[in-house]
Design an enzyme around this catalytic site. Structure first.
Site, short mmCIF file in Angstrom:
data_model
loop_
_atom_site.label_atom_id
_atom_site.label_comp_id
_atom_site.label_asym_id
_atom_site.label_seq_id
_atom_site.Cartn_x
_atom_site.Cartn_y
_atom_site.Cartn_z
N LYS A 1 31.18 71.79 22.38
CA LYS A 1 30.46 70.97 21.40
C LYS A 1 29.12 70.61 22.02
O LYS A 1 29.05 70.34 23.22
CB LYS A 1 31.22 69.68 21.12
N GLY B 1 40.93 56.25 11.68
CA GLY B 1 40.57 54.82 11.64
C GLY B 1 39.39 54.55 10.72
O GLY B 1 39.34 53.52 10.04
N HIS C 1 39.53 58.02 26.00
CA HIS C 1 38.67 57.56 24.90
C HIS C 1 37.74 56.43 25.34
O HIS C 1 37.23 55.68 24.51
CB HIS C 1 39.51 57.04 23.69
N ASN D 1 30.08 68.89 25.46
CA ASN D 1 31.50 68.57 25.59
C ASN D 1 32.24 69.90 25.61
O ASN D 1 32.48 70.52 24.58
CB ASN D 1 31.94 67.71 24.40
N GLY E 1 38.46 59.54 13.30
CA GLY E 1 38.57 60.14 11.96
C GLY E 1 39.53 59.41 11.05
O GLY E 1 39.22 59.16 9.87
N GLU F 1 30.47 59.02 20.31
CA GLU F 1 30.60 59.28 21.75
C GLU F 1 29.39 60.05 22.28
O GLU F 1 28.96 59.83 23.41
CB GLU F 1 31.90 60.06 22.01
N ASN G 1 38.41 56.50 8.14
CA ASN G 1 38.51 57.04 6.78
C ASN G 1 39.81 56.78 6.03
O ASN G 1 39.84 56.88 4.81
CB ASN G 1 38.31 58.57 6.81
N ARG H 1 50.88 65.15 19.42
CA ARG H 1 51.50 64.56 20.63
C ARG H 1 52.50 63.47 20.24
O ARG H 1 52.22 62.69 19.32
CB ARG H 1 50.44 63.98 21.55
N ARG I 1 30.50 65.39 28.88
CA ARG I 1 31.75 64.63 28.79
C ARG I 1 32.71 65.20 29.83
O ARG I 1 32.94 66.41 29.88
CB ARG I 1 32.35 64.81 27.41
N HIS J 1 41.49 53.73 18.49
CA HIS J 1 40.75 54.99 18.28
C HIS J 1 41.76 55.99 17.72
O HIS J 1 42.65 56.45 18.44
CB HIS J 1 40.14 55.50 19.60
N LEU J 2 41.63 56.31 16.43
CA LEU J 2 42.63 57.15 15.77
C LEU J 2 41.99 58.44 15.28
O LEU J 2 41.38 58.47 14.20
CB LEU J 2 43.24 56.38 14.59
N GLY J 3 42.07 59.48 16.09
CA GLY J 3 41.56 60.78 15.69
C GLY J 3 42.71 61.77 15.80
O GLY J 3 43.86 61.42 15.53
N ASN J 4 42.42 63.01 16.24
CA ASN J 4 43.53 63.91 16.53
C ASN J 4 44.34 63.35 17.69
O ASN J 4 45.56 63.41 17.70
CB ASN J 4 43.01 65.31 16.87
P1 AMP Z 1 38.80 63.09 14.72
O1 AMP Z 1 39.61 63.73 15.83
O2 AMP Z 1 38.23 61.76 15.09
O3 AMP Z 1 37.80 64.01 14.08
O4 AMP Z 1 39.85 62.74 13.54
C1 AMP Z 1 40.60 63.75 12.91
C2 AMP Z 1 41.66 63.09 12.03
O5 AMP Z 1 41.02 62.26 11.05
C3 AMP Z 1 42.50 64.10 11.25
O6 AMP Z 1 43.86 63.72 11.27
C4 AMP Z 1 41.94 63.97 9.83
O7 AMP Z 1 42.86 64.32 8.85
C5 AMP Z 1 41.64 62.49 9.80
N1 AMP Z 1 40.78 62.17 8.66
C6 AMP Z 1 39.49 62.50 8.48
N2 AMP Z 1 39.07 62.08 7.25
C7 AMP Z 1 40.13 61.48 6.65
C8 AMP Z 1 40.35 60.84 5.37
N3 AMP Z 1 39.38 60.75 4.47
N4 AMP Z 1 41.58 60.35 5.12
C9 AMP Z 1 42.57 60.44 6.03
N5 AMP Z 1 42.43 61.03 7.24
C10 AMP Z 1 41.23 61.53 7.55
#
Ligand code: AMP
Length: 404
Positions: free
Chosen positions: A19, A332, A179, A12, A330, A383, A334, A240, A90, A207-210
């Site tokens: 990555k 979603g 995604h 990636n 990340g 992924e 955690n 964003r 990717r 899908h909730l990451g960055n």
């Molecule tokens: P990703 O892009 O999927 O790696 O997700 C990154 C996001 O996940 C960042 O905003 C992190 O702060 C959030 N994240 C990871 N672990 C936790 C956690 N234990 N509690 C809250 N947010 C988390």
């Protein structure tokens, strides 16, 4: 060792990072994962992990090519190079051309390059990753797996913007969605977890990451999603803005004298959770600050959760029922707090949280709701594994049909 090579190298390649992972497609285990980061800057490094522990290799100032050479050296040291059968890349934007993953040839590379105006930050880096690996693995089959491909099943009523139709005809301006590789993975995994038939399933996925997006997935196919022509549209994200009034562009230009590039930068890099909190784009950091009373952090999280719930409510109208609302990425996977807020806001759709299951990020099936509730669950995305599966499947088909 004298076995037939079968492992897949997953790449990636981003604008300042590569990555990588080596995955055994039979056991679906990652043998090594890592990232070469801060490429083109001082302090470039490779951080990698085997089954045991994390390691760091300092690279001083490396570009993508030098970083790839170091990754190959590492794979050779780990005795993985000779185990590789193919490389899966990717690729963020496949436009309307790519509805599935595909073996890479000159025509495919040209089509990826043609999509560059739609993803100027991503596709050039993805293509660079392909050309560099081609240089070092001349004869090895390479496969492109597109973030956009899964969403190509969306109907026109979901993907068209209400702007003059000629922009779609002339320049393919439409909602594409991203995604997709993650959605494909979690759709299958969620149906397995719930014991339901994917061909007769109705899912909402977040899908909730960055980067954050949500999608409505009917019978395993995407029918609507929140990200658009670019990954800026839709939900509030780390940096964003997500949706806003398009007239904001002219307002900010008139009031502050900003150029289009300035405003684009603000909306992509300085907005979202970071913009409102003025503290961080990272949900974990914001939750800690909010718990200590930081009001802007509290506000940023509240806007994030409310807009997400409101959007999921809208996407639900695309479905005939809700078999499950899937949280992944990340945040979603955690953040029990974000899930709690979203589920509470969605009470109108019959969601009732199981507080205890939510705190442990889901029960054995990942479910976080009560038995008499509309189901919501946590699914860990993968992924890289999806890219490895597609790559292995395409090279196996090629071998079976004798094509090259
Ligand atoms: P990703 O892009 O999927 O790696 O997700 C990154 C996001 O996940 C960042 O905003 C992190 O702060 C959030 N994240 C990871 N672990 C936790 C956690 N234990 N509690 C809250 N947010 C988390």
């Amino acid at each position: 060792m004298n076995t037939t090579p079968s492992n897949i190298l997953v790449i990636n390649c981003g604008s300042s990072s590569i990555k990588f992972a080596v995955i055994n497609p039979t056991t679906e285990q990652a043998l090594i994962t890592g990232i070469a980061e801060r490429l083109g800057e001082t302090g470039s490094q490779i951080v990698w992990k085997d089954s045991q522990q994390k390691h760091t290799i300092a690279l001083t100032t490396a570009d993508h090519d030098l970083a790839m050479q170091s990754i190959l050296k590492l794979l050779a040291e780990q005795q993985l190079i000779d185990s590789l059968a193919a490389i899966g890349h990717r690729v963020v934007h496949g436009g309307e051309e790519f509805t599935h993953s595909t073996l890479i040839n000159e025509k495919v590379k040209k089509a990826i390059a043609d999509c560059q105006p739609l993803a100027p930050l991503h596709n050039p880096a993805n293509l660079l990753g392909i050309t560099i690996t081609e240089k070092y693995f001349e004869k090895m089959p390479q496969v492109a797996v597109f973030d956009t491909a899964f969403h190509q099943t969306m109907p026109a009523q979901a993907y068209l913007y209400a702007i003059p139709y000629r922009f779609y005809k002339e320049k393919s301006v439409r909602r594409y969605g991203f995604h997709g590789t993650s959605y494909r993975y979690v759709t299958t995994a969620a149906c397995q977890q719930l014991g339901i038939d994917q061909q007769h399933s109705q899912l909402l996925c977040a899908h909730l990451g960055n980067g954050c997006s949500a999608a409505a997935i009917s019978n395993g196919q995407a029918i609507d999603t929140t990200m658009g022509l670019t990954p800026l549209e839709g939900l509030v994200m780390g940096t964003r803005s997500g949706n806003l009034d398009p007239n904001l562009f002219s307002f900010l230009a008139a009031e502050y004298g900003y150029s289009l590039d300035d405003i684009s930068h603000i909306l992509n890099k300085e907005s979202g959770l970071l913009g409102i909190s003025e503290l961080s784009n990272d949900m974990r950091t914001l939750e800690e600050a909010a718990n200590q009373g930081n009001q802007q952090a509290q506000l940023a999280i509240a806007v994030f959760c409310y807009q997400l719930a409101k959007t999921l409510g809208g996407l639900a109208t695309a479905l005939t029922k809700i078999d499950g609302l899937v949280f992944t990425g990340g945040i979603g996977e955690n953040s029990s707090y974000v899930r709690q807020q979203v589920i509470k806001q969605l009470a109108i759709l019959g969601f009732k949280l199981d507080e205890q299951a939510n705190l442990q990020n889901g029960n054995e099936q990942g479910v976080i709701t009560q038995p008499n509730s509309t189901c919501a669950l946590v699914v860990k995305t993968n992924e890289e594994l999806m890219i490895a599966r597609d790559t292995a499947s395409l090279i196996n088909q090629t071998t079976a049909t004798g094509n090259d």
